[in-house]
Design a protein around this motif. Structure first.
Motif, PDB file in Angstrom:
ATOM      1  N   ALA A 106       0.829  -1.363   0.052  1.00  0.00           N
ATOM      2  CA  ALA A 106       0.030   0.044   0.000  1.00  0.00           C
ATOM      3  C   ALA A 106       0.678   1.238  -0.023  1.00  0.00           C
ATOM      4  CB  ALA A 106      -1.011   0.198   1.288  1.00  0.00           C
ATOM      5  N   LYS A 107       0.225   2.272  -0.697  1.00  0.00           N
ATOM      6  CA  LYS A 107       1.014   3.643  -0.462  1.00  0.00           C
ATOM      7  C   LYS A 107       0.792   4.254   0.994  1.00  0.00           C
ATOM      8  CE  LYS A 107       0.222   4.339  -5.514  1.00  0.00           C
ATOM      9  NZ  LYS A 107      -0.319   5.185  -6.510  1.00  0.00           N
ATOM     10  N   LYS A 108       1.726   3.921   1.778  1.00  0.00           N
ATOM     11  CA  LYS A 108       1.597   4.254   3.226  1.00  0.00           C
ATOM     12  C   LYS A 108       1.628   5.819   3.488  1.00  0.00           C
ATOM     13  CE  LYS A 108       3.547  -0.253   4.257  1.00  0.00           C
ATOM     14  NZ  LYS A 108       4.578  -0.976   4.813  1.00  0.00           N
ATOM     15  N   ASP A 109       2.414   6.429   2.803  1.00  0.00           N
ATOM     16  CA  ASP A 109       2.435   7.838   2.665  1.00  0.00           C
ATOM     17  C   ASP A 109       1.080   8.549   2.529  1.00  0.00           C
ATOM     18  OD1 ASP A 109       4.920   7.846   3.881  1.00  0.00           O
ATOM     19  OD2 ASP A 109       6.001   7.968   2.067  1.00  0.00           O
ATOM     20  N   VAL A 110       0.493   8.080   1.259  1.00  0.00           N
ATOM     21  CA  VAL A 110      -0.636   8.733   0.797  1.00  0.00           C
ATOM     22  C   VAL A 110      -2.014   8.534   1.874  1.00  0.00           C
ATOM     23  CG1 VAL A 110      -2.383   8.493  -0.857  1.00  0.00           C
ATOM     24  CG2 VAL A 110       0.029   8.491  -1.391  1.00  0.00           C
ATOM     25  N   LEU A 111      -1.809   7.299   2.340  1.00  0.00           N
ATOM     26  CA  LEU A 111      -2.822   7.043   3.462  1.00  0.00           C
ATOM     27  C   LEU A 111      -2.575   8.087   4.561  1.00  0.00           C
ATOM     28  CD1 LEU A 111      -5.186   5.115   4.750  1.00  0.00           C
ATOM     29  CD2 LEU A 111      -3.089   3.816   5.657  1.00  0.00           C
ATOM     30  N   ARG A 112      -1.310   8.115   5.294  1.00  0.00           N
ATOM     31  CA  ARG A 112      -1.226   9.017   6.372  1.00  0.00           C
ATOM     32  C   ARG A 112      -1.581  10.446   6.091  1.00  0.00           C
ATOM     33  NH1 ARG A 112       4.355   7.992   9.448  1.00  0.00           N
ATOM     34  NH2 ARG A 112       5.052   7.988   7.386  1.00  0.00           N
ATOM     35  N   ASP A 113      -1.177  11.020   4.848  1.00  0.00           N
ATOM     36  CA  ASP A 113      -1.704  12.363   4.526  1.00  0.00           C
ATOM     37  C   ASP A 113      -2.885  12.467   4.512  1.00  0.00           C
ATOM     38  OD1 ASP A 113       1.148  12.987   4.588  1.00  0.00           O
ATOM     39  OD2 ASP A 113       1.333  12.546   2.413  1.00  0.00           O
ATOM     40  N   GLN A 114      -3.598  11.466   3.987  1.00  0.00           N
ATOM     41  CA  GLN A 114      -5.050  11.788   3.812  1.00  0.00           C
ATOM     42  C   GLN A 114      -5.854  11.712   5.087  1.00  0.00           C
ATOM     43  OE1 GLN A 114      -7.471   9.863   0.946  1.00  0.00           O
ATOM     44  NE2 GLN A 114      -6.013  10.263  -0.817  1.00  0.00           N
ATOM     45  N   LEU A 115      -5.469  10.757   6.106  1.00  0.00           N
ATOM     46  CA  LEU A 115      -6.036  10.573   7.519  1.00  0.00           C
ATOM     47  C   LEU A 115      -5.908  11.853   8.051  1.00  0.00           C
ATOM     48  CD1 LEU A 115      -5.545   6.850   8.314  1.00  0.00           C
ATOM     49  CD2 LEU A 115      -7.628   7.991   7.315  1.00  0.00           C
ATOM     50  N   ARG A 116      -4.622  12.417   7.968  1.00  0.00           N
ATOM     51  CA  ARG A 116      -4.335  13.625   8.665  1.00  0.00           C
ATOM     52  C   ARG A 116      -4.911  14.899   8.458  1.00  0.00           C
ATOM     53  NH1 ARG A 116       2.384  13.748   8.417  1.00  0.00           N
ATOM     54  NH2 ARG A 116       2.709  12.279  10.321  1.00  0.00           N
ATOM     55  N   GLY A 117      -5.550  14.966   7.114  1.00  0.00           N
ATOM     56  CA  GLY A 117      -6.367  16.020   6.719  1.00  0.00           C
ATOM     57  C   GLY A 117      -7.883  15.801   7.369  1.00  0.00           C
ATOM     58  N   ASN A 118      -8.074  14.770   7.945  1.00  0.00           N
ATOM     59  CA  ASN A 118      -9.595  14.747   8.744  1.00  0.00           C
ATOM     60  C   ASN A 118      -9.262  15.320  10.030  1.00  0.00           C
ATOM     61  OD1 ASN A 118     -11.848  13.624  10.005  1.00  0.00           O
ATOM     62  ND2 ASN A 118     -11.849  11.703   9.011  1.00  0.00           N
ATOM     63  N   PRO A 119     -10.442  16.501  10.173  1.00  0.00           N
ATOM     64  CA  PRO A 119     -10.320  16.908  11.306  1.00  0.00           C
ATOM     65  C   PRO A 119     -10.648  16.194  12.607  1.00  0.00           C
ATOM     66  CG  PRO A 119     -12.271  17.502  10.245  1.00  0.00           C
ATOM     67  CD  PRO A 119     -11.520  16.837   9.157  1.00  0.00           C
ATOM     68  N   PHE A 178       5.600  -1.708   8.557  1.00  0.00           N
ATOM     69  CA  PHE A 178       4.543  -1.105   8.997  1.00  0.00           C
ATOM     70  C   PHE A 178       3.225  -1.659   8.298  1.00  0.00           C
ATOM     71  CE2 PHE A 178       6.756   3.193   9.106  1.00  0.00           C
ATOM     72  CZ  PHE A 178       7.585   2.781  10.170  1.00  0.00           C
ATOM     73  N   PHE A 179       2.531  -2.659   9.114  1.00  0.00           N
ATOM     74  CA  PHE A 179       1.308  -3.080   8.871  1.00  0.00           C
ATOM     75  C   PHE A 179       0.099  -2.908   9.228  1.00  0.00           C
ATOM     76  CE2 PHE A 179       5.034  -6.451   8.752  1.00  0.00           C
ATOM     77  CZ  PHE A 179       5.187  -6.577   7.536  1.00  0.00           C
ATOM     78  N   THR A 180       0.481  -1.790  10.177  1.00  0.00           N
ATOM     79  CA  THR A 180      -0.822  -1.382  10.846  1.00  0.00           C
ATOM     80  C   THR A 180      -0.727   0.099  11.254  1.00  0.00           C
ATOM     81  OG1 THR A 180      -0.752  -3.324  12.470  1.00  0.00           O
ATOM     82  CG2 THR A 180      -1.984  -1.627  13.240  1.00  0.00           C
ATOM     83  N   ALA A 181      -1.884   0.687  10.783  1.00  0.00           N
ATOM     84  CA  ALA A 181      -2.122   2.120  11.254  1.00  0.00           C
ATOM     85  C   ALA A 181      -2.814   2.346  12.445  1.00  0.00           C
ATOM     86  CB  ALA A 181      -2.894   2.811  10.023  1.00  0.00           C
ATOM     87  N   VAL A 191      -9.492  13.348  13.326  1.00  0.00           N
ATOM     88  CA  VAL A 191      -8.117  12.337  13.640  1.00  0.00           C
ATOM     89  C   VAL A 191      -7.117  13.468  14.373  1.00  0.00           C
ATOM     90  CG1 VAL A 191      -6.309  11.219  12.630  1.00  0.00           C
ATOM     91  CG2 VAL A 191      -8.481  10.951  11.617  1.00  0.00           C
ATOM     92  N   LYS A 192      -6.812  13.032  15.537  1.00  0.00           N
ATOM     93  CA  LYS A 192      -5.963  13.860  16.373  1.00  0.00           C
ATOM     94  C   LYS A 192      -4.574  13.429  16.015  1.00  0.00           C
ATOM     95  CE  LYS A 192      -5.535  15.072  21.203  1.00  0.00           C
ATOM     96  NZ  LYS A 192      -5.922  14.856  22.594  1.00  0.00           N
ATOM     97  N   GLU A 193      -3.971  12.189  16.004  1.00  0.00           N
ATOM     98  CA  GLU A 193      -2.933  11.953  15.490  1.00  0.00           C
ATOM     99  C   GLU A 193      -2.910  10.474  14.931  1.00  0.00           C
ATOM    100  OE1 GLU A 193       0.280  12.500  18.918  1.00  0.00           O
ATOM    101  OE2 GLU A 193      -1.538  12.552  19.976  1.00  0.00           O
ATOM    102  N   ILE A 194      -1.808   9.917  14.163  1.00  0.00           N
ATOM    103  CA  ILE A 194      -1.932   8.828  13.315  1.00  0.00           C
ATOM    104  C   ILE A 194      -0.255   8.510  13.462  1.00  0.00           C
ATOM    105  CG2 ILE A 194      -1.337  10.096  11.295  1.00  0.00           C
ATOM    106  CD1 ILE A 194      -2.687   7.732   9.799  1.00  0.00           C
ATOM    107  N   SER A 195      -0.142   7.183  13.749  1.00  0.00           N
ATOM    108  CA  SER A 195       1.182   6.406  13.544  1.00  0.00           C
ATOM    109  C   SER A 195       0.777   5.014  13.044  1.00  0.00           C
ATOM    110  CB  SER A 195       1.564   6.314  15.062  1.00  0.00           C
ATOM    111  OG  SER A 195       2.920   5.488  15.238  1.00  0.00           O
ATOM    112  N   LEU A 196       2.141   4.843  12.023  1.00  0.00           N
ATOM    113  CA  LEU A 196       2.266   3.555  11.155  1.00  0.00           C
ATOM    114  C   LEU A 196       3.119   2.684  12.129  1.00  0.00           C
ATOM    115  CD1 LEU A 196       2.366   4.921   7.843  1.00  0.00           C
ATOM    116  CD2 LEU A 196       0.284   4.349   9.046  1.00  0.00           C
ATOM    117  N   SER A 197       2.957   1.442  12.224  1.00  0.00           N
ATOM    118  CA  SER A 197       3.871   0.577  12.961  1.00  0.00           C
ATOM    119  C   SER A 197       3.654  -0.803  12.696  1.00  0.00           C
ATOM    120  CB  SER A 197       3.579   0.624  14.618  1.00  0.00           C
ATOM    121  OG  SER A 197       2.498   0.249  14.789  1.00  0.00           O
ATOM    122  N   SER A 198       4.226  -1.677  13.201  1.00  0.00           N
ATOM    123  CA  SER A 198       3.883  -3.189  13.114  1.00  0.00           C
ATOM    124  C   SER A 198       2.837  -3.462  13.874  1.00  0.00           C
ATOM    125  CB  SER A 198       5.330  -4.024  13.478  1.00  0.00           C
ATOM    126  OG  SER A 198       5.571  -4.018  14.536  1.00  0.00           O
TER     127      SER A 198
END
Length: 786
Positions: A467-480, A609-612, A482-489
């Motif tokens: 998956a395009k992980k950076d794209v996912l993170r950027d899109q989710l950050r734009g949601n008001p 990074f398999f989990t958001a 969403v307070k914080e987001i982290s990618l990890s195992s």
């Protein structure tokens, strides 16, 4: 004669309907409770016993740095070659989750497996369609459980239907089995033939290529497992070399012990201690004892009222054996009535109880031979224990004493026994109260205390491969929302990756085991993991030959370091790579509190990074999750969005304990309620016996408080004496139970204070009604001659 006994019994029951109702109600509750508890304990203590070959079946596990329930599939192949005498050698590759596609509809299913044909010969399943001898022999074969087949195909015949699972297309249904019982350590929704992935499995050669695969063997009849165990070191050395044979060993784990063995790293279903459910069985025994005490107390109290009847019957020629048969017959009638109502109550409440206690038991199990045998034994036990003594007491009254002054002549008889039985009741109640409070405190500790990270308002969901992980993170950050987001195992309480580590710099050359988490630079801040020394996780340069890591306190303690600052800049070797410690964090709970905290390494590795994990704003979380799902679907149209709240995941780690706590709370409350019924009946009878005394005291100016104290004092003294006995007994029992856990609550004095206070309150409330009724009665009516 029998007709006469029946008429007398019915008249006596009608005349004392209140006391009879209390007795029958107490027995009914106890019998219904015991039946439900029996089915629960039978279910939990008989895990995997329903397989015909269970006594000869073993899971092949590995013990190297720790106990691992999985072994490499290369071990399975070698076992078949080197131990041809084994009846079966089966391998199964468990998949915790997968995406199923039927036509254009997608489903996310938990818990399916790739299995070989030997798996169907090793374990017993109830087949509804298909041939168990060949169902998994061909590539692309799939065997469904009944509920899954109904979910996918409705009323259509599933046999021959085609489906897709995790990209494996053209899977054809070749078998249909009934849903698995609840007491299996290896639940699954469907099985796919291992031949489907034969090419992937052919490449598994190394001893440590584990892949979450399980291997099972079935010994021939009369084959000694010790004989097999003695050959295993040479087996490892022959196939993988002496070095591996020195550092690892294979452990044959009996099938019936898997559910109760808590040594292993990861389990598909939560493990538990047998003692936990044995304790629940003891609660059932205490419930029966309490109900029998009620019966004896009320029956001996009622015997005093029937003294003149006994005197008249003896004067007319009745012998003692006839009286014993009569009174024992009345007891048998009441007990059988309670048994019938209790069975009906158990039948009606069992479906709801099973759902509430989260166990797979059904009302149909009440008709099993073992349950019927238990019921007959309980019935006989209650009749004998609750009926014999009152029958002998009632038949022993002398006609002269009985007819001279009835109650006055013999009212003291049995009083000492009744006080002794009430003392036993209070002791049982206080032991149960203390036990319930300790279990509640331990459950609270499990769920809410000392986690070492912030779990509030966090959801986690998997990320598709490639998956395009950076794209996912950027899109989710734009949601008001969403307070914080982290990618990890995985979030802090998820663990799946373990590796060895050494530190030659500190003289540690022998491998130890550590958990490894792949995390991004936002992980520590989002979960509020406290940094003790050095720097937080930061992005690494892919060209760096040294990997920078953050470790927990437990790991540096393994290195012999107690000041976090001293560990910063030190090098260790982990998972085959040179790593420099750039920071030390406070220990956090990465698995359940059943086990001690392990060493843990945090490292920045995007390929892991398999989990958001998303921390939500507290307002309108439902809308935020819906928005995340919409964005997810637009990015990954072939995947299904599935999330889990972190606190729900933490609660699932203690699923077994939650079942036990719920059961303890329910059945302890019932035991106390049954005791209250008996106490209420005794106070009611005491009030009836002493109504003239109360009338005289009121005429002489006694106050309401005096009357209440008259009835309460003897019971409150018994509570105090019972507490002296119950406190050490409860402490010993619960101390032993807590030893099952690496992290425990302390059994402080506050718990015992609460226990005796609750006992006083229960007794006071129970006594109050009848005491007030006696106190407010008209003294003229009380003093009137009967």
């Amino acid at each position: 004669m029998l007709k006469n006994y029946l008429i007398i019994a019915c008249r006596n029951i009608w005349r004392n309907l209140g006391y009879v109702s209390l007795n029958v109600m107490g027995l009914t509750l106890s019998i219904a409770s015991c039946l439900v508890i029996f089915l629960i304990t039978k279910n939990e203590l008989s895990y995997d016993s329903y397989h015909r070959k269970a006594d000869r079946t073993y899971r092949v596990t590995m013990n190297a740095l720790d106990f691992n329930p999985s072994v490499s599939m290369a071990v399975t192949t070698a076992l078949r070659t080197d131990f041809p005498e084994l009846e079966e050698v089966s391998q199964v590759w468990y998949q915790p989750e997968g995406i199923v596609k039927i036509g254009d509809t997608r489903y996310v299913e938990k818990g399916y497996s790739f299995a070989d044909q030997a798996f169907l010969r090793t374990f017993d399943h109830q087949w509804l369609a298909g041939d168990p001898k060949t169902a998994l022999s061909a590539p692309g074969s799939i065997v469904l459980t009944e509920s899954i087949a109904r979910k996918y195909f409705g009323k259509e015949d599933p046999m021959g239907q085609v489906m897709e699972v995790d990209g494996e297309k053209g899977l054809r249904v070749t078998g249909l089995i009934k849903d698995l019982p609840g007491n299996t350590h290896f639940p699954f929704t469907f099985l796919i033939s291992c031949e489907t992935i034969a090419k992937d499995l052919a490449g598994v050669k190394h001893f440590y290529q584990i892949m979450n695969a399980n291997t099972y063997i079935v010994l021939p009849e009369h084959y000694d497992i010790a004989k097999l165990n003695s050959r295993l070191p040479a087996f490892i050395a022959k196939n993988w070399g002496n070095d591996i044979a020195k550092e690892a060993k294979l452990v044959m784990q009996p099938l019936k012990e898997i559910h109760f063995d808590q040594r292993y790293l990861i389990s598909i279903t939560p493990t538990t201690s047998r003692n936990t459910y044995r304790a629940l069985a003891v609660v059932a025994l205490l419930i029966i004892i309490t109900a029998c005490i009620n019966f004896v107390n009320l029956a001996t109290a009622q015997a005093i009222k029937r003294a003149k009847e006994v005197g008249v019957r003896k004067a007319l020629g009745a012998n003692r054996s006839q009286l014993i048969r009569q009174f024992l017959g009345e007891t048998s009638f009441l007990v059988l009535l309670a048994v019938i109502i209790g069975c009906l109550a158990a039948y009606l409440v069992l479906p709801n109880a099973a759902q509430w206690l989260d166990v797979k038991i059904s009302a149909a199990q009440l008709f099993q031979p073992g349950v019927i045998g238990l019921l007959l034994a309980i019935t006989a036990l209650i009749i004998l224990s609750a009926g014999l003594y009152p029958a002998f007491v009632q038949s022993s009254f002398r006609p002269v004493d009985s007819l001279k002054s009835g109650v006055a002549a013999i009212s003291g008889r049995g009083l000492t026994l009744r006080k002794g039985l009430v003392f036993v009741q209070f002791t049982i109640s206080q032991v149960l109260i203390v036990g319930t409070l300790v279990v509640a405190a331990q459950m609270d500790y499990f769920k809410n205390r000392d986690l070492g990270f912030n779990k509030e308002a966090v959801i986690s969901f998997g990320i598709p491969e490639n998956a395009k992980k950076d794209v996912l993170r950027d899109q989710l950050r734009g949601n008001p929302g969403v307070k914080e987001i982290s990618l990890s195992s995985g979030a802090p309480s998820y663990n799946s990756n373990y590796a060895s580590f050494t530190c030659p710099e500190r003289g540690i050359t022998k491998d130890d085991v550590t958990e490894i988490k792949s995390v991004d630079e936002h992980f520590m801040d989002m979960f509020a993991i406290r940094l003790l020394a050095g720097e937080k996780i930061r992005k690494n340069n892919p060209e760096d030959t040294t990997r920078y890591i953050v470790v927990n306190e437990t790991l540096i303690h393994k290195l012999g370091i107690h000041r976090p600052e001293e560990a910063v800049g030190m090098y260790i070797r982990a998972a085959g790579r040179q790593c420099m410690i750039q920071g030390v964090v406070q220990d956090f709970q990465s698995e359940s509190k059943h086990k001690d905290r392990r060493p843990c390494i945090l490292r920045y590795t995007p390929q892991g990074f398999f989990t958001a994990s998303v921390k939500l704003q507290p307002s309108d979380m439902h809308s935020t999750i819906s928005h995340i799902e919409s964005e997810w679907s637009s990015l990954f149209p072939e995947s299904v969005f599935r999330y889990e709240f972190l606190d729900d995941h933490i609660a699932s780690l203690y699923k077994q304990e939650q079942k036990v706590y719920t059961a303890f709370r329910l059945f302890s409350s019932l035991a106390i309620l049954i005791g209250c019924l008996g106490l209420y009946g005794l106070v009611a009878f005491a009030a009836l016996q002493r109504r003239k005394e109360v009338g005289i005291r009121k005429v002489m100016g006694a106050s309401l408080a005096n009357i209440l104290a008259l009835f309460a004092k003897e019971f409150f003294v018994l509570i105090v004496i019972a507490f002296v006995v119950a406190a050490p007994v409860a402490y010993f029992i619960m101390r032993s139970w807590l030893e099952n856990y690496a992290y425990q609550v302390s059994i402080g004095g506050g718990i015992f204070i609460v226990a005796i206070a609750v006992s006083f309150i229960i007794a006071a409330v129970t006594i109050a009604h009848q005491s007030l009724k006696a106190a407010f009665a008209n003294p003229l009516k009380s003093l009137r001659v009967d």
